[in-house]
Design a protein around this motif. Structure first.
Motif, mmCIF file in Angstrom:
data_model
loop_
_atom_site.group_PDB
_atom_site.id
_atom_site.type_symbol
_atom_site.label_atom_id
_atom_site.label_comp_id
_atom_site.label_asym_id
_atom_site.label_seq_id
_atom_site.Cartn_x
_atom_site.Cartn_y
_atom_site.Cartn_z
ATOM 1 N N LYS A 109 -62.419 102.201 51.564
ATOM 2 C CA LYS A 109 -62.977 101.127 50.728
ATOM 3 C C LYS A 109 -63.465 101.607 49.361
ATOM 4 O O LYS A 109 -64.221 100.925 48.681
ATOM 5 C CB LYS A 109 -64.075 100.370 51.471
ATOM 6 C CG LYS A 109 -63.532 99.643 52.691
ATOM 7 C CD LYS A 109 -64.575 98.887 53.421
ATOM 8 C CE LYS A 109 -64.039 98.144 54.622
ATOM 9 N NZ LYS A 109 -63.020 98.811 55.420
ATOM 10 N N ARG A 110 -63.029 102.789 48.953
ATOM 11 C CA ARG A 110 -63.408 103.308 47.638
ATOM 12 C C ARG A 110 -62.752 102.495 46.534
ATOM 13 O O ARG A 110 -61.681 101.910 46.717
ATOM 14 C CB ARG A 110 -62.981 104.764 47.494
ATOM 15 C CG ARG A 110 -63.834 105.719 48.270
ATOM 16 C CD ARG A 110 -63.388 107.140 48.063
ATOM 17 N NE ARG A 110 -64.447 108.063 48.439
ATOM 18 C CZ ARG A 110 -64.388 109.358 48.271
ATOM 19 N NH1 ARG A 110 -63.315 109.930 47.732
ATOM 20 N NH2 ARG A 110 -65.404 110.120 48.624
ATOM 21 N N GLN A 111 -63.401 102.524 45.387
ATOM 22 C CA GLN A 111 -62.868 101.904 44.184
ATOM 23 C C GLN A 111 -62.773 102.986 43.117
ATOM 24 O O GLN A 111 -63.466 104.008 43.188
ATOM 25 C CB GLN A 111 -63.782 100.772 43.714
ATOM 26 C CG GLN A 111 -63.932 99.679 44.740
ATOM 27 C CD GLN A 111 -64.901 98.593 44.316
ATOM 28 O OE1 GLN A 111 -65.381 98.571 43.190
ATOM 29 N NE2 GLN A 111 -65.195 97.691 45.219
ATOM 30 N N LEU A 112 -61.923 102.762 42.127
ATOM 31 C CA LEU A 112 -61.786 103.720 41.038
ATOM 32 C C LEU A 112 -61.936 102.996 39.716
ATOM 33 O O LEU A 112 -61.258 101.987 39.470
ATOM 34 C CB LEU A 112 -60.421 104.421 41.103
ATOM 35 C CG LEU A 112 -60.245 105.602 40.135
ATOM 36 C CD1 LEU A 112 -61.172 106.758 40.510
ATOM 37 C CD2 LEU A 112 -58.797 106.062 40.120
ATOM 38 N N TRP A 113 -62.832 103.504 38.869
ATOM 39 C CA TRP A 113 -62.988 103.000 37.505
ATOM 40 C C TRP A 113 -62.165 103.898 36.588
ATOM 41 O O TRP A 113 -62.392 105.107 36.514
ATOM 42 C CB TRP A 113 -64.455 103.002 37.087
ATOM 43 C CG TRP A 113 -64.644 102.846 35.604
ATOM 44 C CD1 TRP A 113 -65.179 103.763 34.751
ATOM 45 C CD2 TRP A 113 -64.291 101.714 34.794
ATOM 46 N NE1 TRP A 113 -65.174 103.274 33.467
ATOM 47 C CE2 TRP A 113 -64.632 102.025 33.465
ATOM 48 C CE3 TRP A 113 -63.697 100.472 35.064
ATOM 49 C CZ2 TRP A 113 -64.422 101.135 32.408
ATOM 50 C CZ3 TRP A 113 -63.479 99.591 34.014
ATOM 51 C CH2 TRP A 113 -63.847 99.923 32.713
ATOM 52 N N VAL A 114 -61.168 103.302 35.923
ATOM 53 C CA VAL A 114 -60.320 103.989 34.946
ATOM 54 C C VAL A 114 -60.572 103.312 33.599
ATOM 55 O O VAL A 114 -60.150 102.168 33.390
ATOM 56 C CB VAL A 114 -58.827 103.901 35.327
ATOM 57 C CG1 VAL A 114 -57.966 104.591 34.277
ATOM 58 C CG2 VAL A 114 -58.585 104.483 36.713
ATOM 59 N N PRO A 115 -61.269 103.973 32.678
ATOM 60 C CA PRO A 115 -61.604 103.326 31.412
ATOM 61 C C PRO A 115 -60.425 103.240 30.442
ATOM 62 O O PRO A 115 -59.374 103.838 30.648
ATOM 63 C CB PRO A 115 -62.710 104.221 30.847
ATOM 64 C CG PRO A 115 -62.523 105.541 31.478
ATOM 65 C CD PRO A 115 -61.843 105.311 32.795
ATOM 66 N N GLU A 116 -60.656 102.501 29.386
ATOM 67 C CA GLU A 116 -59.698 102.393 28.304
ATOM 68 C C GLU A 116 -59.406 103.794 27.772
ATOM 69 O O GLU A 116 -60.270 104.665 27.777
ATOM 70 C CB GLU A 116 -60.268 101.520 27.179
ATOM 71 C CG GLU A 116 -60.624 100.105 27.594
ATOM 72 C CD GLU A 116 -62.023 99.946 28.197
ATOM 73 O OE1 GLU A 116 -62.647 100.955 28.582
ATOM 74 O OE2 GLU A 116 -62.475 98.794 28.296
ATOM 75 N N GLY A 117 -58.161 104.020 27.331
ATOM 76 C CA GLY A 117 -57.794 105.324 26.795
ATOM 77 C C GLY A 117 -57.138 106.231 27.819
ATOM 78 O O GLY A 117 -56.809 107.375 27.516
ATOM 79 N N PHE A 118 -56.945 105.723 29.029
ATOM 80 C CA PHE A 118 -56.322 106.494 30.101
ATOM 81 C C PHE A 118 -55.065 105.785 30.587
ATOM 82 O O PHE A 118 -55.022 104.555 30.650
ATOM 83 C CB PHE A 118 -57.281 106.628 31.297
ATOM 84 C CG PHE A 118 -58.439 107.545 31.044
ATOM 85 C CD1 PHE A 118 -58.484 108.795 31.640
ATOM 86 C CD2 PHE A 118 -59.485 107.167 30.215
ATOM 87 C CE1 PHE A 118 -59.557 109.650 31.407
ATOM 88 C CE2 PHE A 118 -60.554 108.013 29.978
ATOM 89 C CZ PHE A 118 -60.591 109.255 30.574
ATOM 90 N N ALA A 119 -54.039 106.570 30.932
ATOM 91 C CA ALA A 119 -52.870 106.027 31.625
ATOM 92 C C ALA A 119 -53.216 105.977 33.107
ATOM 93 O O ALA A 119 -54.005 106.792 33.600
ATOM 94 C CB ALA A 119 -51.648 106.900 31.390
ATOM 95 N N HIS A 120 -52.609 105.043 33.814
ATOM 96 C CA HIS A 120 -52.920 104.855 35.233
ATOM 97 C C HIS A 120 -51.644 104.629 36.035
ATOM 98 O O HIS A 120 -50.706 103.983 35.576
ATOM 99 C CB HIS A 120 -53.842 103.638 35.402
ATOM 100 C CG HIS A 120 -53.974 103.225 36.824
ATOM 101 N ND1 HIS A 120 -53.269 102.172 37.349
ATOM 102 C CD2 HIS A 120 -54.688 103.760 37.836
ATOM 103 C CE1 HIS A 120 -53.562 102.065 38.628
ATOM 104 N NE2 HIS A 120 -54.411 103.018 38.955
ATOM 105 N N GLY A 121 -51.642 105.161 37.249
ATOM 106 C CA GLY A 121 -50.537 104.910 38.168
ATOM 107 C C GLY A 121 -50.934 105.260 39.586
ATOM 108 O O GLY A 121 -51.983 105.861 39.824
ATOM 109 N N PHE A 122 -50.082 104.880 40.527
ATOM 110 C CA PHE A 122 -50.340 105.220 41.927
ATOM 111 C C PHE A 122 -49.034 105.295 42.691
ATOM 112 O O PHE A 122 -48.022 104.739 42.284
ATOM 113 C CB PHE A 122 -51.306 104.225 42.590
ATOM 114 C CG PHE A 122 -50.792 102.815 42.685
ATOM 115 C CD1 PHE A 122 -49.977 102.402 43.739
ATOM 116 C CD2 PHE A 122 -51.153 101.867 41.737
ATOM 117 C CE1 PHE A 122 -49.522 101.095 43.836
ATOM 118 C CE2 PHE A 122 -50.710 100.555 41.813
ATOM 119 C CZ PHE A 122 -49.888 100.172 42.872
ATOM 120 N N VAL A 123 -49.086 106.018 43.818
ATOM 121 C CA VAL A 123 -47.965 106.061 44.751
ATOM 122 C C VAL A 123 -48.501 105.627 46.107
ATOM 123 O O VAL A 123 -49.606 105.988 46.511
ATOM 124 C CB VAL A 123 -47.301 107.459 44.825
ATOM 125 C CG1 VAL A 123 -48.240 108.516 45.386
ATOM 126 C CG2 VAL A 123 -46.013 107.389 45.635
#
Length: 183
Positions: A109-123
């Motif tokens: 149930k974790r969440q991730l905060w990715v701020p502006e200025g970052f690329a994001h992806g997942f597999v």
């Protein structure tokens, strides 16, 4: 709402663990509260859009960002499991080009905060996964950019057991040396 904040190797990217109340009937958790989010993280943002994606095992989405109207993202997995990655694309940052990866799952149930200025992806590392995320700006396809998921300069250690399933835009992502970045 109680929220535990766990720092990552990139100080601006944060893992959030909400308080979960569970018993034999199931569980309850407050998945987002603006006041608690700001108090716990020191981050004040207004979220304007919620997105929901479902992907099969081995699907890799990313690494995406918007060069104009950048989006901060607050992500969580409601079904399954993903390995979620953020890459710092701010040239002025001492962490430019560095990445952090976190397992997000229905179970933790974790969440991730990715701020502006970052690329994001997942597999996706489970049979399938549902990812829900809030964004701080709207999606503007004309401003969306893709950083190549397997750029050797990044050396992201994706937990893959074979080639990932990729969208065409993700196959054609730009390398870090050629991608548009933030100041």
């Amino acid at each position: 709402m109680s929220l535990t904040v766990i720092p990552t190797a990139l100080p601006e990217v944060l893992i959030l663990e909400p308080k979960v109340f569970g018993d034999e009937r199931g569980f309850f958790m407050e998945s987002f509260n603006a006041r608690v989010f700001e108090e716990a993280t020191g981050v004040h943002r207004t979220f304007v859009q919620d997105n929901h994606s479902r992907s099969a095992l081995g699907v890799l989405r990313g690494l995406h960002y918007q060069i104009r109207n950048p989006q901060g993202k607050l992500l969580r997995v409601t079904s399954g499991e993903v390995y979620d990655v953020a890459v710092d694309l701010r040239r002025s940052s001492r962490n430019f080009g560095k990445w952090v990866g976190v397992m997000l799952s229905e179970a933790n149930k974790r969440q991730l905060w990715v701020p502006e200025g970052f690329a994001h992806g997942f597999v996706v590392t489970s049979a399938s996964a549902d990812v829900l995320y809030k964004t701080t700006d709207y999606w503007y396809p004309e401003h969306e950019r893709t950083l190549l998921w397997n750029d050797p300069a990044l050396a992201i250690d994706w937990p893959l057991s074979g080639p990932p399933t990729l969208a065409q835009k993700d196959q054609k992502g730009a390398r870090l040396e050629a991608v548009e970045t933030f100041s």
